[in-house]
Design a protein around this motif. Structure first.
Motif: not given
Length: 143
Positions: A46-48, A55-64, A110-123
């Protein structure tokens, strides 16, 4: 997503927050978010999908936030973690107001990990995070 999911509650109210988030997300998208360890792979997907539109992160922050809270709740239900409110120093370090504490006392974000997935991708992977957790116990908490 409903804008109500943009603000996280305190640790004591996280289970209800996650339940509402999952109900709304699965109603619209029929995702198999069943609090299983296997469902964490769905979170990664889903994050991928969110990343594809760039999108800018602010646009998807609630979902993240909602997805990160879901990951935390899986840790609570499947690994024996507890939701905790971060103190001021932890909030500054993790960039989140809540996280989970494992039975061995380690604190995870875990909330930060999802943000990292969004920012860094599959790493970054929430499924891999769970599989690498130290201090897991084998227990299941009923819904």
């Amino acid at each position: 997503m409903d804008s109500d999911f943009g603000t996280l509650p305190g640790a004591q109210d996280m289970r209800a927050y996650v339940s509402r988030f999952v109900a709304q997300l699965t109603e619209r998208n029929r995702l198999p978010l069943d609090y299983s360890v296997a469902s964490l792979r769905i979170v990664d997907f889903v994050v991928d999908g969110l990343r594809r539109g760039r999108p800018e992160r602010v646009q998807v922050d609630g979902v993240l936030r909602g997805l990160g809270a879901y990951v935390g709740e899986v840790m609570v239900r499947r690994a024996g973690a507890q939701w905790i409110d971060f103190d001021a120093e932890q909030r500054e370090f993790f960039g989140q107001p809540v996280g989970v504490r494992m039975p061995d006392g380690r604190v995870w974000n875990p909330l930060g990990k999802v943000v990292k997935r969004f920012e860094a991708g599959t790493e970054e992977s929430v499924q891999r995070l769970y599989l690498q957790l130290h201090g897991r116990v084998r227990r299941t908490v009923s819904c």
